[in-house]
Design a protein around this motif. Structure first.
Motif, PDB file in Angstrom:
ATOM      1  N   LEU A  40       0.873  -1.187   0.000  1.00 17.92           N
ATOM      2  CA  LEU A  40       0.000   0.000   0.000  1.00 17.92           C
ATOM      3  C   LEU A  40       0.898   1.221   0.000  1.00 17.92           C
ATOM      4  O   LEU A  40       1.766   1.358   0.873  1.00 17.92           O
ATOM      5  CB  LEU A  40      -0.910  -0.018   1.224  1.00 17.92           C
ATOM      6  CG  LEU A  40      -1.948  -1.165   1.165  1.00 17.92           C
ATOM      7  CD1 LEU A  40      -1.636  -2.227   2.186  1.00 17.92           C
ATOM      8  CD2 LEU A  40      -3.356  -0.631   1.326  1.00 17.92           C
ATOM      9  N   PHE A  41       0.685   2.115  -0.945  1.00 18.56           N
ATOM     10  CA  PHE A  41       1.572   3.281  -1.054  1.00 18.56           C
ATOM     11  C   PHE A  41       0.872   4.442  -1.746  1.00 18.56           C
ATOM     12  O   PHE A  41      -0.081   4.260  -2.499  1.00 18.56           O
ATOM     13  CB  PHE A  41       2.850   2.904  -1.814  1.00 18.56           C
ATOM     14  CG  PHE A  41       2.620   2.369  -3.192  1.00 18.56           C
ATOM     15  CD1 PHE A  41       2.315   1.031  -3.405  1.00 18.56           C
ATOM     16  CD2 PHE A  41       2.709   3.206  -4.301  1.00 18.56           C
ATOM     17  CE1 PHE A  41       2.095   0.536  -4.685  1.00 18.56           C
ATOM     18  CE2 PHE A  41       2.492   2.722  -5.589  1.00 18.56           C
ATOM     19  CZ  PHE A  41       2.186   1.381  -5.776  1.00 18.56           C
ATOM     20  N   VAL A  42       1.349   5.626  -1.460  1.00 19.09           N
ATOM     21  CA  VAL A  42       0.790   6.832  -2.057  1.00 19.09           C
ATOM     22  C   VAL A  42       0.966   6.782  -3.574  1.00 19.09           C
ATOM     23  O   VAL A  42       2.072   6.559  -4.057  1.00 19.09           O
ATOM     24  CB  VAL A  42       1.476   8.087  -1.484  1.00 19.09           C
ATOM     25  CG1 VAL A  42       0.987   9.351  -2.179  1.00 19.09           C
ATOM     26  CG2 VAL A  42       1.217   8.180   0.019  1.00 19.09           C
TER      27      VAL A  42
ATOM     28  N   PRO B 200     -11.511   8.741  -1.657  1.00 21.53           N
ATOM     29  CA  PRO B 200     -10.173   9.125  -1.212  1.00 21.53           C
ATOM     30  C   PRO B 200      -9.106   8.110  -1.628  1.00 21.53           C
ATOM     31  O   PRO B 200      -9.353   6.913  -1.631  1.00 21.53           O
ATOM     32  CB  PRO B 200     -10.298   9.183   0.317  1.00 21.53           C
ATOM     33  CG  PRO B 200     -11.574   8.497   0.667  1.00 21.53           C
ATOM     34  CD  PRO B 200     -12.453   8.533  -0.543  1.00 21.53           C
ATOM     35  N   THR B 201      -7.964   8.631  -1.975  1.00 25.42           N
ATOM     36  CA  THR B 201      -6.823   7.791  -2.312  1.00 25.42           C
ATOM     37  C   THR B 201      -6.110   7.347  -1.033  1.00 25.42           C
ATOM     38  O   THR B 201      -6.341   7.899   0.038  1.00 25.42           O
ATOM     39  CB  THR B 201      -5.817   8.603  -3.158  1.00 25.42           C
ATOM     40  OG1 THR B 201      -5.570   9.840  -2.501  1.00 25.42           O
ATOM     41  CG2 THR B 201      -6.370   8.879  -4.543  1.00 25.42           C
ATOM     42  N   TYR B 202      -5.245   6.378  -1.176  1.00 25.88           N
ATOM     43  CA  TYR B 202      -4.408   5.965  -0.050  1.00 25.88           C
ATOM     44  C   TYR B 202      -3.437   7.086   0.284  1.00 25.88           C
ATOM     45  O   TYR B 202      -2.780   7.631  -0.607  1.00 25.88           O
ATOM     46  CB  TYR B 202      -3.623   4.698  -0.410  1.00 25.88           C
ATOM     47  CG  TYR B 202      -2.683   4.259   0.686  1.00 25.88           C
ATOM     48  CD1 TYR B 202      -3.152   3.529   1.769  1.00 25.88           C
ATOM     49  CD2 TYR B 202      -1.330   4.591   0.656  1.00 25.88           C
ATOM     50  CE1 TYR B 202      -2.297   3.137   2.795  1.00 25.88           C
ATOM     51  CE2 TYR B 202      -0.471   4.205   1.681  1.00 25.88           C
ATOM     52  CZ  TYR B 202      -0.968   3.481   2.743  1.00 25.88           C
ATOM     53  OH  TYR B 202      -0.116   3.097   3.747  1.00 25.88           O
ATOM     54  N   GLN B 203      -3.343   7.417   1.553  1.00 24.57           N
ATOM     55  CA  GLN B 203      -2.409   8.445   2.000  1.00 24.57           C
ATOM     56  C   GLN B 203      -1.667   7.972   3.243  1.00 24.57           C
ATOM     57  O   GLN B 203      -2.232   7.253   4.065  1.00 24.57           O
ATOM     58  CB  GLN B 203      -3.151   9.755   2.335  1.00 24.57           C
ATOM     59  CG  GLN B 203      -3.814  10.415   1.134  1.00 24.57           C
ATOM     60  CD  GLN B 203      -2.836  10.956   0.115  1.00 24.57           C
ATOM     61  OE1 GLN B 203      -1.710  11.329   0.473  1.00 24.57           O
ATOM     62  NE2 GLN B 203      -3.224  10.976  -1.154  1.00 24.57           N
ATOM     63  N   MET B 204      -0.443   8.360   3.363  1.00 22.58           N
ATOM     64  CA  MET B 204       0.342   8.060   4.564  1.00 22.58           C
ATOM     65  C   MET B 204       1.181   9.282   4.869  1.00 22.58           C
ATOM     66  O   MET B 204       1.696   9.917   3.947  1.00 22.58           O
ATOM     67  CB  MET B 204       1.235   6.853   4.320  1.00 22.58           C
ATOM     68  CG  MET B 204       1.760   6.232   5.596  1.00 22.58           C
ATOM     69  SD  MET B 204       3.426   6.792   5.991  1.00 22.58           S
ATOM     70  CE  MET B 204       4.373   5.469   5.247  1.00 22.58           C
TER      71      MET B 204
END
Lengths: 329, 329, 329, 329
Positions: free
Chosen positions: B74-76, B89-93
């Motif tokens: 899982l990554f931006v 929403p997209t994946y965010q970290m």
């Protein structure tokens, strides 16, 4: 630490902690990140102890289909380590699609989905080696300047972690001491561990996942009883004994932060964290649900979990399982 | 659907889809949520097929310590089903603690942690029964009015899901058809599944976790090649055959949304989703990493995964493992 | 209310509140959303009182370039109304781009940006008419079934709000009563307002933005002193007097939730909110910084603010300004 | 830049941009952060030009109550500068409280609130001096090592910005050139500005807020027509002329990123950004809604806006207003 303590004070957390630290003697403890025996490219530390053979050994001792669930629910309002203490974000979940309001029958498809937002150190979770370094370096000499960006670490992130399949051992310290919950801030000693193991007739082996029970999760999810700065947990000596003498691969506990808080080392607010992660390359798991294992006196099991591969993350929520095994030879 | 389609159009997704749907004949398909054979309180559908005995049966056939990792990073910036299509929403970290800048050596402790934000249907994940209902009701007659709030469902949320330990079967359709990747929007038929199974010499059993390979993940993580509305996947007929004739417990695929898109049913943009989840109570897994299993021709295995117990959620990120087993009797 | 109270209890907020409410007499108060005198399409209520003429009148009385800033800082760890009480998300801010670590000199461009996440009712903010309805309807009869989705309201959202340019009046109740801060939970009466106005020699006019000072912000940002359930604020009678007799357009206060808490109406935990928003169509502003106006005894001014046009939102963070004016004729 | 470009490439943005840059001559441009003429403690640059006298001068020329709204709606799915280009988070809004489902009439209070999540550079917004530095330093020599943490900048954050009340001037370049929208990537020259000013009979003064119209917002909110890397905007020369010769205080435009993209400087992908922010201390505003001002040929006005005091942020969403004034002497 000064920075964190200042932050804590600003956010209203225990002045008592600061006072306690100010009056306690500085204890010994390393201040330098360790070098990996698995080579300069290593990013996962003791997880290298796991091999096909080690996994096979434990998997083939499985004698039942009973599966213990060691993870907790994640929900809005849940206890966490760090939101009150440090202003960290709380667990949040919200709808991004939902059936039309009214009786909803007007639409054929009633589609729901939701998003979550969370500190990766929320609920049952594993801490990776990037969670704590010493003087700017992670285990194996990785510097923040080289390996840290706004979107995490290029080294020792959760995505580097393999699924964990290993012999697991529960050490029920609370039971051995005849209490439901260890006293606030109690620091578990090496003798405590030895006595509990003896009482259980359990022995540790190299490469184990060792889970220590303090009883604190019997209060779950009462936030007033589950607070980081008053929790019981491992002492530094106990952590050293497990990591160095017992050669445990992964540690874990049923509390918010593995070790006893507050630290008695005025220079280091989390000496067990920095010892295990930065000096020894030992990852560990927090907020484990060990109540059913304890109730059924299951002290040895196949331990299986897979950290989410959150790229660059210093932790990942997990939901481990424990499957009882035949006693080893 | 009209609502979703309108939304899609506004967000700039394929006009082609709308056109295709407008010109295709309306196909048969249920429009009513099913009733659970496991009783009025059931919230997990076919996962009730799993028992201590069923788990024991597969676990005791494990003959190796080799563990296949079926989850993706899982990554931006990662591909996802729904951010471009629906504005989800997209994946965010992001970092919430990090070592001090400079050389970081001034501080003893170099503390890092981070938070994530994500659609629960991101990366390798399971869809729970609350993900799709029909005419306002989930499987087993649960209405949104009674069971849905801003923080999710009180019924059929991911926290109700047990760890999944079952016989897993890979059906490598791409390989059986001699292609790297099935054609865009290809709908896998019952015959496709039968031929692949025959070619593999694999048989299905009641209660299996059946994972279907289209080959699309060989393009991972190229967003231009991994888009929901052009993906190949199961046809409704194939899903029916697996659910009703083969009595599979859980399905899965190496694509963004299990089924072939676009739907050929102009009234239902996701007929396999609504059939499996709402009519039959069958949960399924998306964005599986099946490449290594396929390469090694591992078609039968112990399948182990634990959805995060996200209270009230219609899905959960997971990272399943597959462990090869001795052939069954 | 029962639902909110249950939620509050679960999240550990004041049991005292529940007890207080249980023993207090039920007071009168409306239970039905009002109908707008500005017609069936109206979504902004009393903001319709604002005209080019009303704006011109106040703007032309500006006699100085001194601008008072009525907004507070937004920062991680800041006091808010609702995170402790209801588990609502706290204010968060995080980096999404940052200069490379090290000395940063290696890169020509040192690019920073960040994201925020917040309850829209955080910091100085306005409540729109969609914030509270009665029995499922907003002001002007808008039902949630027709106008509410997962992404907010199609009616009375913040994007419908015009920039607010109007005569503003400060009523310094704390000063009139000779205290720094009104007592906890003090409910400001009509007489309190009249006395303060008389003491200030200020008169109210139709269409005013009326800002009431309790003095609580002198404790800003001490979270222990700024809690919703113990705050002083308007009584229902005072709100009625302002809305109906003085025909104020917008109200505001230097506290977390405008009205005095806890409510003395056991059926309605926020009777001033529901009265103003749902019955009368009066929007209001919370967490105003009035300390400098008070110190300089500036009681009459041009009040200027623009809610962010957050589509469908029941509130918006704002940072109003006040510019002193010549006394009116 | 290499880092950003790599990131861009990974995320699928225009290869054309890279090619264009590779073949263009390196242009002149500063590479060193400027020193503030307002002293070593200055964090806001040219905003220091604003005084009580400057504000009074423009406010007293207001002759109308007509207020122009220069801000855009914020909504899920809206165009933004950076989500497609850099993987930055999109604007999101979600409900955290909502009336009970069904007809909602069962509950007295129908309470709604919501949260938002956004890049601070979303919608109409101001860029602060912390947004771009050069070789690790912001304007006035602030280094990231000293002033940047995971929660933003301790210098030049949005909370340091005063409310902006100044003479505003619209330069309608699109109109002067007789087009609806300037051509893609068109770089506005000094002559373009001079011609448009002459055509409008407008003169610039020291301390102005100068808003440049390209016409691109006539396509709002069509994402396919509003993309950062193809936008028209200021050339570096035009920015220099405004900042140095005209001594403008704040600049602004009706596009996603003020300047023309792609940059013709292969070493600097945003040379106007770094020139204005890092070298000259000039803040600027993007995504302005200038259509109504243009339609009514309002070229001179009181410009009023208040950045939200987002502590440590490099930008803030704003919703400015423009109020027409009598012609100056």
């Amino acid at each position: 630490m000064k920075r964190l303590m200042t932050q804590t004070a600003k956010l209203g957390a225990a002045a008592a902690l600061a006072a306690m630290l100010a009056s306690s003697p500085a204890l010994a403890g390393g201040d330098k990140a360790g070098k990996s025996p698995w080579g300069p490219q290593d990013e996962i530390g003791t997880l290298n102890m796991m091999t096909d053979a080690s996994r096979q050994e434990i998997l083939q001792r499985i004698e039942t289909g009973k599966v213990y669930d060691l993870g907790v629910d994640l929900f809005v309002g849940m206890p966490d380590c760090c939101s009150a203490a440090f202003g960290d974000p709380t667990y949040q979940m919200w709808m991004i699609h939902a059936p039309a309001r009214g009786d909803g029958s007007g639409e054929l498809l009633s589609h729901s989905s939701e998003a979550i937002s969370m500190n990766t150190h929320t609920g049952t979770h594993i801490d990776t080696l990037s969670h704590f370094g010493l003087h700017g370096k992670l285990f194996n000499g990785v510097s923040a300047n080289e390996a840290l960006g706004v979107r995490g670490w290029s080294k020792s992130g959760a995505e580097k972690y393999p699924p964990i399949v290993a012999r697991g051992v529960l050490i029920d310290v609370a039971k051995a001491k005849g209490v439901d919950i260890l006293p606030a801030s109690y620091a578990i000693t090496v003798d405590d561990l030895k006595e509990a193991l003896a009482r259980q007739a359990t022995t540790l082996s190299e490469g184990d996942v060792v889970l220590v029970r303090t009883g604190q999760m019997s209060a779950w999810p009462d936030k007033s009883k589950l607070t980081l700065f008053t929790q019981s947990g491992l002492s530094l000596e106990a952590a050293e004994w497990l990591a160095e003498e017992q050669k445990s691969m992964v540690l874990g506990a049923d509390n918010l932060g593995l070790e006893s808080f507050p630290s008695t080392n005025r220079e280091n607010f989390a000496p067990v964290h920095s010892y295990l992660l930065a000096e020894k390359g030992v990852s560990f798991i927090e907020l484990l649900w060990l109540e059913e294992l304890a109730r059924n006196e299951v002290y040895e099991f196949a331990f299986i979990t897979s950290p989410l591969k959150l790229r660059g993350a210093s932790g990942s929520p997990i939901r481990p399982v424990a499957i009882p095994v035949k006693r080893g030879s």
